[in-house]
Design a protein around this motif. Structure first.
Motif, PDB file in Angstrom:
ATOM      1  N   GLU A  11       0.897  -1.151   0.000  1.00 40.27           N
ATOM      2  CA  GLU A  11       0.000   0.000   0.000  1.00 40.27           C
ATOM      3  C   GLU A  11       0.940   1.205   0.000  1.00 40.27           C
ATOM      4  O   GLU A  11       1.724   1.379   0.925  1.00 40.27           O
ATOM      5  N   SER A  85      -4.821   2.612   5.880  1.00 41.47           N
ATOM      6  CA  SER A  85      -5.798   1.647   5.392  1.00 41.47           C
ATOM      7  C   SER A  85      -5.064   0.672   4.478  1.00 41.47           C
ATOM      8  O   SER A  85      -4.726   1.008   3.346  1.00 41.47           O
ATOM      9  N   VAL A  86      -4.813  -0.511   4.983  1.00 39.13           N
ATOM     10  CA  VAL A  86      -3.997  -1.490   4.263  1.00 39.13           C
ATOM     11  C   VAL A  86      -4.861  -2.682   3.872  1.00 39.13           C
ATOM     12  O   VAL A  86      -5.489  -3.307   4.720  1.00 39.13           O
ATOM     13  N   GLY A  87      -4.871  -2.970   2.585  1.00 39.60           N
ATOM     14  CA  GLY A  87      -5.652  -4.095   2.077  1.00 39.60           C
ATOM     15  C   GLY A  87      -4.851  -5.383   2.088  1.00 39.60           C
ATOM     16  O   GLY A  87      -3.809  -5.488   2.723  1.00 39.60           O
ATOM     17  N   VAL A  88      -5.336  -6.350   1.346  1.00 43.08           N
ATOM     18  CA  VAL A  88      -4.642  -7.635   1.225  1.00 43.08           C
ATOM     19  C   VAL A  88      -4.212  -7.815  -0.231  1.00 43.08           C
ATOM     20  O   VAL A  88      -4.824  -7.290  -1.151  1.00 43.08           O
ATOM     21  N   ASN A  89      -3.129  -8.569  -0.413  1.00 45.63           N
ATOM     22  CA  ASN A  89      -2.634  -8.801  -1.778  1.00 45.63           C
ATOM     23  C   ASN A  89      -3.357 -10.002  -2.397  1.00 45.63           C
ATOM     24  O   ASN A  89      -4.288 -10.551  -1.814  1.00 45.63           O
ATOM     25  N   ARG A  93      -2.555 -12.166   1.866  1.00 40.54           N
ATOM     26  CA  ARG A  93      -1.731 -11.622   2.948  1.00 40.54           C
ATOM     27  C   ARG A  93      -1.915 -10.109   3.039  1.00 40.54           C
ATOM     28  O   ARG A  93      -2.171  -9.439   2.038  1.00 40.54           O
ATOM     29  N   LYS A  94      -1.764  -9.568   4.251  1.00 42.89           N
ATOM     30  CA  LYS A  94      -1.868  -8.127   4.453  1.00 42.89           C
ATOM     31  C   LYS A  94      -0.727  -7.431   3.718  1.00 42.89           C
ATOM     32  O   LYS A  94       0.427  -7.866   3.783  1.00 42.89           O
ATOM     33  N   LYS A  95      -1.052  -6.360   3.007  1.00 39.15           N
ATOM     34  CA  LYS A  95      -0.032  -5.606   2.277  1.00 39.15           C
ATOM     35  C   LYS A  95       0.886  -4.869   3.242  1.00 39.15           C
ATOM     36  O   LYS A  95       0.496  -4.520   4.351  1.00 39.15           O
ATOM     37  N   LYS A  96       2.091  -4.638   2.787  1.00 39.73           N
ATOM     38  CA  LYS A  96       3.084  -3.866   3.526  1.00 39.73           C
ATOM     39  C   LYS A  96       2.948  -2.406   3.110  1.00 39.73           C
ATOM     40  O   LYS A  96       2.589  -2.114   1.963  1.00 39.73           O
TER      41      LYS A  96
END
Length: 186
Positions: A11, A85-89, A93-96
């Protein structure tokens, strides 16, 4: 940077600091022919200093600071980690967080390195080449803010300036399409 963005593992946020001074800034403006407007200007050199991070997702994270140094920068990094606000790839997995920033000395300070190492799975710093503010999307927000709030305006006090700036930024409290457009050049 474009390859990193395409990877969908990050992100991306653009970070910078900015001063908004109480002293008057005059830009080109239209006036009636023959009129000579008088514009007051304070003699004090007070300012409001702000850390900002603008996400490619349209999120804006701000934090006012009296000074910019390694300690206040780390506190802002901690705020970003909490509020981003971090989404998932694609793998779920949670984005960095990838923080794109300039090469201010305190961005490289030894005092923040242990924290960065501890948070390496959450946030990563991406330094722009020296003297390239045009590559940092948040610079467009600073320009937009000055045009909308501070240029050709007299403020009686620093509190009035702070109030008007905060009122302007309040329109961006949630993820915003207008802010997404500022990062569209990547």
């Amino acid at each position: 940077l474009q390859e990193i963005v395409k990877s969908n593992d990050y992100e991306v946020y653009f970070q910078d600091e900015c001063h908004f001074k109480l002293t008057l800034t005059i830009i080109r403006a239209w006036f009636l022919k023959g009129s000579f407007p008088e514009i007051k200007s304070p003699t004090d050199r007070y300012k409001m200093s702000v850390f900002g991070a603008l996400g490619m997702n349209g999120q804006l994270i701000l934090d006012q600071s009296e000074i910019f140094n390694a300690i206040t920068f780390q506190k802002f990094l901690e705020k970003i980690v909490i509020e981003a606000s971090v989404g998932v790839n694609n793998d779920g997995r949670k984005k960095k967080i990838l923080l794109v920033l300039d090469n201010a000395r305190y961005h490289h300070a030894k005092i923040i390195q242990p924290w960065l190492e501890e948070m390496k799975d959450v946030i990563e710093l991406f330094f722009l080449p020296p003297y390239s503010p045009d590559l940092n999307a948040i610079e467009m927000l600073w320009k937009k803010t000055r045009r909308a709030v501070t240029h050709n305006r007299f403020f009686e006090s620093l509190d009035n300036l702070k109030y008007d700036l905060k009122m302007y930024w309040n329109q961006f409290t949630s993820i915003n399409e207008e802010l997404k457009l500022l990062t569209a050049f990547i």
